[in-house]
Design an enzyme around this catalytic site. Structure first.
Site, PDB file in Angstrom:
ATOM      1  N   GLU A  42      91.263 -45.440 -38.146  1.00 47.57           N
ATOM      2  CA  GLU A  42      90.317 -45.676 -37.059  1.00 47.57           C
ATOM      3  C   GLU A  42      90.929 -45.519 -35.669  1.00 47.57           C
ATOM      4  O   GLU A  42      90.276 -45.011 -34.764  1.00 47.57           O
ATOM      5  CB  GLU A  42      89.740 -47.109 -37.192  1.00 47.57           C
ATOM      6  CG  GLU A  42      88.844 -47.316 -38.392  1.00 47.57           C
ATOM      7  CD  GLU A  42      87.461 -46.725 -38.182  1.00 47.57           C
ATOM      8  OE1 GLU A  42      87.205 -46.162 -37.101  1.00 47.57           O
ATOM      9  OE2 GLU A  42      86.639 -46.796 -39.112  1.00 47.57           O
ATOM     10  N   SER A  98      81.611-102.692 -67.111  1.00 44.34           N
ATOM     11  CA  SER A  98      82.867-103.400 -67.397  1.00 44.34           C
ATOM     12  C   SER A  98      84.096-102.736 -66.789  1.00 44.34           C
ATOM     13  O   SER A  98      85.214-103.137 -67.098  1.00 44.34           O
ATOM     14  CB  SER A  98      83.063-103.500 -68.919  1.00 44.34           C
ATOM     15  OG  SER A  98      82.045-104.278 -69.505  1.00 44.34           O
TER      16      SER A  98
END
Length: 762
Positions: free
Chosen positions: A67, A325
């Site tokens: 690019e 419990s």
């Protein structure tokens, strides 16, 4: 010149560079950078923000080489590139090349404009602003995060994970070239829709890189041989409820977590397999924590986020539920530290009555004399209520809260005995955090969801108490018969179950060599689910998760963490019923047991009235014939006789009951106070009776019961569940519609108990 500069400065002030702001797009990452979940912006676009150093150098080389080779040299606009592109376009009579630099492409991404002369001039102006305000690396970073890659993807990281299923840091040359070319025409070149076009464009960029000698030709030839291979296209979809929890208004664009992505995926798949095993509208939650660092490795807040019938959107890791419990181990550890018990202390699994509170056992019935370790291992309710009466519910609640395990009570309610059986609210994450004390030498550490969180811990119990309780929960509740035997430092999985009132919540919490595992199953709306309880529902899932973790650790060659015995933990040979050390030949040593102790402390047996009472060892005087006499009788000799707590009489063999242990009184010189210790007698049925309806009887069997030997109010229990109360001598009728074994118990206001077991048959 000054005038031009002033004009540009004013233009920059009145038309500032539109740098991207927080558009609420977020990505939630696992500990290795794998995307777990994403939150798209207002346009439905999702991105994965990264820095230049988090991208493969191959991608940067391919991008700049194709690019903008002079990116770091030009001032944002490359006149040579523009001139070259113009010449090529004029020569061929069509647009074959563009002269835009990366800076100009970023300018268009930030401020889209039409392809016209006016639009091009605006692009040049924005490019100039970019170069004035940002460094080259900052401009390149904007491109890496904002370049379009087709569909709703923006940025190379999002594209790398979506198309290739891997981090942009690990891109190879062929993969880097493919991603470098996609933004040129993201819709036309999408590799998942147009793989041939994408491969042709990739090959073109590879050849260009070879022409410019950016990569060696041999490497380019190898890359050209690779076909475009795509991972199955999947949006990040792991740990959704954790992602929602961490995504706040102040969250950064990248939200890092401690979650192990592969483990999270494995457990989510496993939990989906449980859908058919669970009742309708029932959900589940699982948390896995590495207890050495308290880093959360897996977070499953519901069975399935998309399952509206099971309230999949509700995070049950954070929901307030009854813990059943699961709080019991904390009380036993605190009682050990307080010197109230050792591991084999004699506790009483018998009917209890406190004001309007009459607890019972989950398994129904009563066992009589049990050790502290046995009571914890079997999760018996009555012994732990006895212990809570001594320790105090307010103190218990305050110490848990101080350590980082808050218990939530109804407004204006005070802590009471019921909280130890689940009569309180808490969260799964808090219970798991509390269980870290059993792996971290008694210190409770908070869960860490993100790597930047600082480890926070507070002491709750001593290392010795934590070690003893962990041993009990792992099935090693008693020392070896030979106290000198070598102890194995590798403790197996220690786990505790819990079931809330009405079967609304099923819990299982485990402590392994390396992990804490928390499991919850139930309906998020609180509807009871009969038959769903901790041992039957949550424990199988806990064990399956534990197996997955063990297999992974073996594959990764992770060593097992040891659990050495603390110095303050010892072993003592104690005797029931007094719970203390006695010589084996001592007649008061009725049952010999080996117990884990702390700092050499051997506390005596707790009696029913919650105090250390000498009533268990009364002083009596015997004459030469062995009869009990008054202390001033001729030849009287003092002697202490160990007696079992009176409430345990119905569960003791005849030789251990008080009438057998105490000598008969001498009629010629009787003692001043006769200690009889006779239990209450239940009238209406005998121990071991098998009752059958008369021939031809259609109706259920009806029996009349009463109690003798008690002058106070009485409370009756059938199979451990409260039945009714009666006045002294009052009788009542009870109907038995079903066959089976029944245990009927009675408790009076003086603490005396009686019990009888019988069966009803056809």
């Amino acid at each position: 010149m000054l005038l031009l500069c002033a004009v540009l400065w004013l233009a920059d002030r009145f038309d500032p560079l539109p740098l991207p702001k927080d558009d609420m797009a977020r990505v939630v990452l696992a500990q290795d950078g794998t995307p777990l979940w994403r939150f798209a912006d207002g346009n439905g676009v999702w991105r994965y923000p990264i820095r230049i150093d988090q991208v493969s150098p191959y991608y940067i080389e391919a991008l700049l080489g194709y690019e903008d080779r002079w990116f770091y040299q030009h001032p944002g606009i490359n006149p040579l590139a523009i001139a070259r592109a113009a010449w090529q376009n004029l020569r061929d009579g069509q647009i074959v090349s563009g002269g835009s630099t990366l800076s100009m492409q970023v300018a268009r991404l930030l401020d889209p404009h039409p392809r016209s002369l006016r639009g091009k001039l605006r692009q040049v102006w924005r490019t100039a602003q970019l170069e004035w305000h940002l460094s080259k690396d900052e401009i390149l970073t904007l491109y890496l995060n904002r370049a379009p890659f087709g569909g709703t993807l923006e940025g190379v990281a999002a594209a790398s994970w979506a198309y290739l299923g891997k981090s942009p840091k690990s891109l190879g040359r062929a993969e880097a070239a493919l991603l470098a070319v996609l933004p040129q025409a993201p819709s036309r070149l999408r590799p998942d829709r147009h793989p041939q076009r994408a491969q042709a464009a990739r090959d073109k960029i590879l050849q260009r890189l070879g022409q410019f000698q950016i990569w060696p030709q041999a490497e380019i030839d190898d890359a050209l041989q690779e076909s475009v291979w795509l991972a199955p296209r999947e949006e990040p979809s792991l740990a959704p409820l954790l992602a929602r929890r961490l995504n706040t208004a102040n969250s950064p664009a990248v939200i890092e977590t401690t979650v192990d992505a592969s483990l999270q995926r494995r457990l989510e798949e496993m939990l989906l397999g449980w859908r058919a095993r669970l009742p309708e509208r029932t959900s589940a939650a699982v948390v896995v924590v590495e207890h050495d660092t308290m880093a959360v490795q897996a977070y499953l807040g519901s069975l399935d986020l998309e399952d509206t019938q099971r309230f999949g959107h509700v995070d049950m890791v954070q929901a307030v539920r009854s813990p059943g419990s699961t709080l019991k181990p904390f009380l036993y550890a605190m009682a050990l530290d307080e010197g109230l018990i050792h591991s084999e202390s004699l506790l009483q699994d018998v009917p209890r009555h406190s004001s309007d509170y009459r607890p019972g056992n989950f398994s129904q019935g009563f066992s009589g004399p049990v050790s502290a370790s046995q009571a914890l291992a079997r999760s018996l309710n009555l012994p732990v209520v006895q212990l809570m009466e001594v320790y105090g519910p307010k103190r218990f609640t305050a110490e848990l809260r101080s350590a980082g395990v808050p218990l939530l009570l109804p407004r204006n309610a005070e802590p009471n005995l019921a909280l130890i059986l689940g009569g309180v609210g808490t969260r799964l994450e808090h219970v798991v955090s509390g269980f870290s004390a059993f792996a971290r030498q008694g210190k409770v550490a908070q869960l860490r969801f993100q790597p930047q969180q600082v480890l926070q811990e507070k002491p709750l119990m001593s290392p010795g108490a934590a070690w003893i309780v962990r041993r009990i929960l792992s099935g090693q509740r008693r020392p070896d018969i030979d106290p000198r035997a070598q102890l194995v430092e590798r403790a197996p999985l220690a786990w505790k179950t819990g079931t809330s009132y009405g079967f609304r919540d099923a819990w299982a919490v485990g402590v392994s060599s390396r992990y804490l595992i928390g499991v919850w199953i139930g309906r998020p709306d609180g509807t009871p689910v009969p038959g769903q309880f901790g041992l039957a529902s949550a424990t199988p899932l806990l064990l399956q998760v534990h197996d997955v973790l063990n297999h992974r650790d073996r594959q990764n060659r992770k060593p097992e963490l040891l659990n050495p015995q603390p110095e303050e933990v010892g072993v003592a040979a104690i005797c029931w019923p007094l719970g203390q050390e006695l010589a084996r030949e001592d007649d008061n040593c009725r049952r010999l047991r080996f117990a884990w102790t702390l700092n050499g402390t051997v506390p005596p047996t707790l009696t029913m009235d919650t105090t250390f009472s000498s009533a268990l060892q009364p002083l009596v005087w015997l004459n030469q014939q062995g009869l009990r006499v008054a202390k001033d009788c001729p030849g009287a000799q003092a002697r202490r006789i160990a007696l079992w707590p009176a409430a345990l009489e119905p569960w003791l063999p005849l030789a251990e009951q008080r009438r057998s242990r105490l000598a008969a009184p001498d009629p010629g010189c009787p003692p001043a106070l006769l200690v009889t210790g006779e239990p209450i007698q239940i009238v209406g049925v005998n121990q071991g009776d098998r009752l059958q309806r008369a021939a031809g009887q259609v109706n259920a069997l009806s029996l009349k019961f009463s109690a003798q030997g008690s002058g106070a109010k009485q409370w009756w229990y059938l199979n451990g569940s409260p039945l009714l109360s009666t006045a002294s001598g009052e009788s009542f009728d009870q109907v038995f519609a079903q066959t089976g074994i029944y245990q009927l118990s009675v408790l009076d206001a003086a603490g005396q108990t009686g019990t009888v077991q019988f069966s009803v048959v056809d």
